[in-house]
Design a protein around this motif. Structure first.
Motif, mmCIF file in Angstrom:
data_model
loop_
_atom_site.group_PDB
_atom_site.id
_atom_site.type_symbol
_atom_site.label_atom_id
_atom_site.label_comp_id
_atom_site.label_asym_id
_atom_site.label_seq_id
_atom_site.Cartn_x
_atom_site.Cartn_y
_atom_site.Cartn_z
ATOM 1 N N ARG A 366 0.844 -1.191 0.000
ATOM 2 C CA ARG A 366 0.000 0.000 0.000
ATOM 3 C C ARG A 366 0.877 1.238 0.000
ATOM 4 O O ARG A 366 1.778 1.356 0.840
ATOM 5 C CB ARG A 366 -0.944 0.000 1.201
ATOM 6 N N ILE A 368 1.535 5.678 -0.844
ATOM 7 C CA ILE A 368 0.993 7.041 -0.910
ATOM 8 C C ILE A 368 1.768 7.778 -1.987
ATOM 9 O O ILE A 368 2.979 7.983 -1.874
ATOM 10 C CB ILE A 368 1.119 7.754 0.453
ATOM 11 N N THR A 382 2.913 3.003 2.936
ATOM 12 C CA THR A 382 2.255 3.277 4.221
ATOM 13 C C THR A 382 2.998 2.397 5.214
ATOM 14 O O THR A 382 3.586 1.408 4.818
ATOM 15 C CB THR A 382 0.770 2.859 4.207
ATOM 16 N N GLN A 385 2.922 -3.439 6.783
ATOM 17 C CA GLN A 385 2.171 -4.004 5.671
ATOM 18 C C GLN A 385 1.411 -5.287 6.026
ATOM 19 O O GLN A 385 1.031 -6.050 5.143
ATOM 20 C CB GLN A 385 3.114 -4.255 4.495
ATOM 21 N N ARG A 391 -5.875 -0.116 8.279
ATOM 22 C CA ARG A 391 -5.528 1.296 8.207
ATOM 23 C C ARG A 391 -4.588 1.561 7.017
ATOM 24 O O ARG A 391 -4.630 2.635 6.416
ATOM 25 C CB ARG A 391 -4.850 1.724 9.514
ATOM 26 N N SER A 392 -3.776 0.562 6.654
ATOM 27 C CA SER A 392 -2.855 0.751 5.515
ATOM 28 C C SER A 392 -3.642 0.980 4.227
ATOM 29 O O SER A 392 -3.207 1.717 3.347
ATOM 30 C CB SER A 392 -1.905 -0.446 5.361
ATOM 31 N N GLU A 395 -5.167 4.640 4.425
ATOM 32 C CA GLU A 395 -4.188 5.708 4.203
ATOM 33 C C GLU A 395 -3.673 5.736 2.769
ATOM 34 O O GLU A 395 -3.262 6.770 2.274
ATOM 35 C CB GLU A 395 -2.996 5.516 5.143
ATOM 36 N N ALA A 396 -3.683 4.567 2.129
ATOM 37 C CA ALA A 396 -3.076 4.460 0.802
ATOM 38 C C ALA A 396 -3.925 5.153 -0.253
ATOM 39 O O ALA A 396 -5.147 5.240 -0.124
ATOM 40 C CB ALA A 396 -2.924 2.990 0.437
#
Ligand code: AMP
Ligand code: MG
Length: 424
Positions: A366, A368, A382, A385, A391-392, A395-396
């Motif tokens: 993931r 950004i 992120t 992993q 949450r990963s 956020e990604a």
């Protein structure tokens, strides 16, 4: 209705691939062979057609634009009246507004004031921008340097009568809604929505509103699945949480397959734990279990239960999303009538993080994707992993796709990314 798969071994033994390490691309290809798109259609109003799959070509019943018209505010002239080497003064015979054409023709040494979208009067063949003339009452002086046909939009140049404006198989976008309505068409024929039933399996799962006891967790997969399926335009049937109990599972699989085109479950497909799910599915249908050579999302089941397609996704929340995007999405779009299935583009950017990666499987980390002050794009990973760290995914904004043979990635190296969000 779709034909059931006669022999699941046709899926698993179609090739020499090891079902314990099925390459991602191979699994996609094998699944694609078993997908027969639905054929049922319905007529919908153009406002309700957004996101639906067009089941018939939309053919233009008229020329677009309907008339030769002006692309500028200016003067409609006869090119032959202009001089290649100096000024000419023409007589303004009237005005052509958008929606209120000039009635009459432009004669020799005449011009007609014309607004953007105004119909080009008979006789005129060229538009001169108002900024390029000197007007004094009805006397209009025009200099040299013009081109025959300039600033003039020809009738039918966008679409001619009888031309296919939109092809069967496309998913209708906002621009298409505008295009269809510009043809005066108010209804289109689309495929009916694909019906997808889904449930979560696991004794440890509780639904929102129930207090989890020790060792229990809230079910999240049903909610991500609900959202992902809704985004794809499917009709969703949420069948809740089903305990790891053969009787309850059998009933759930039966109900789901009887009422939906596709059945999706999460959990219970990893090694060892779910032998009864395997046995059950072998009785109910033709299902194969693969371990895909990918991370996250190793275990995956695919096959048919009666006429319904079945995807058994892993239990871990990130694995559910990755396997959905990388396998299920394309399959659902194909079943829903998309032709061709739109490809999500990938491209390469420098990666600013160092990535751990063992060769031998495809990884979907993931990432950004962001732009620095100089306007250059790069990607960072992120944090952790783990396939349970949802949450990963939140956020990604992209997947970093690391191919099978790739090892560790050092900062600065180019990596392939796939953007998750679309503009439309
Ligand atoms: P399983 O494949 O059933 O062994 O599940 C693998 C992991 O995913 C376990 O830690 C499960 O608790 C977790 N898991 C399974 N289903 C769900 C779900 N619906 N929501 C959240 N976590 C889940
Ligand atoms: Mg489980």
């Amino acid at each position: 209705m779709n034909e059931p798969v006669r022999d699941a071994r046709a899926i698993s033994c179609a090739d020499d691939y090891d079902p314990n390490s099925m390459p991602v691309t191979k699994a996609r290809e094998v699944i694609a062979r078993f997908l027969t798109p639905l054929t049922a259609t319905e007529r919908v109003n153009i406002r309700a057609a957004f996101g639906r799959v067009l089941a018939e070509d939309v053919v233009s019943p008229l020329d677009v634009p309907a008339h030769d018209n002006s692309a500028m505010d200016g003067y409609a002239v006869r090119f032959a009246d202009l001089k290649a080497d100096g000024d000419v003064t023409l007589n303004n015979a009237g005005t052509s507004f958008a929606g209120a054409p000039f009635k009459g023709a432009v004669g020799a040494a005449q011009c007609v004031r014309i607004m953007t979208g105004g119909v080009v009067p008979a006789g005129a063949d060229t538009i001169v921008m108002q900024e390029h003339v000197k007007a004094d009452g009805d006397r209009v002086t025009i200099g040299k340097g013009h081109r025959k046909g300039q600033n003039l939009r020809k009738a039918g140049e966008d679409l001619a009568t009888g031309q296919v404006a939109l092809k069967r198989g496309i998913t209708l976008k906002p621009a298409d809604a505008g295009l269809i309505s510009s043809l005066g068409i108010g209804e289109v024929t689309v495929y009916r929505r694909l019906r997808v039933a889904f449930f979560s399996t696991g004794d440890e799962l509780v639904s929102i509103g129930t207090q989890p006891k020790e060792g229990q967790i809230f079910d999240s997969n049903r909610y991500t699945l609900h959202a992902m399926l809704t985004r794809l335009g499917c009709e969703v049937m949420d069948m809740g949480v089903v305990r790891d109990d053969p009787k309850l599972l059998e009933r759930a699989f039966g109900e789901a397959a009887a009422s939906a085109d596709v059945v999706i479950t999460s959990g219970g497909v990893s090694v060892g734990e779910a032998d009864f799910v395997k046995d059950l599915l072998n009785q109910l249908g033709e299902v194969v279990f693969w371990k895909i050579a990918m991370k996250p999302g190793r275990p995956l089941a695919y096959g048919k239960i009666g006429a319904a397609h079945f995807f058994g996704l892993p239990g871990n929340p990130v694995s559910v999303m990755v396997t959905f995007y990388e396998f299920v999405r394309d399959a659902l779009l194909k079943l829903a009538g998309c032709d061709p299935v739109p490809v999500v583009p990938t491209f390469k950017v420098p990666c600013t993080s160092s990535l751990k990666k063992a060769p031998g499987r495809t990884e979907f980390q993931r990432g950004i994707l962001s732009q620095d002050a100089a306007g250059n794009w790069s990607v960072r990973v992120t944090g952790e992993q783990g396939s349970g760290i949802l949450r990963s995914m939140s956020e990604a904004n992209c997947f970093i796709i690391l191919p099978t043979d790739q090892g560790n990635v050092t900062p600065g190296a180019l990596v392939e990314v796939q953007v998750m969000e679309g503009i439309i």
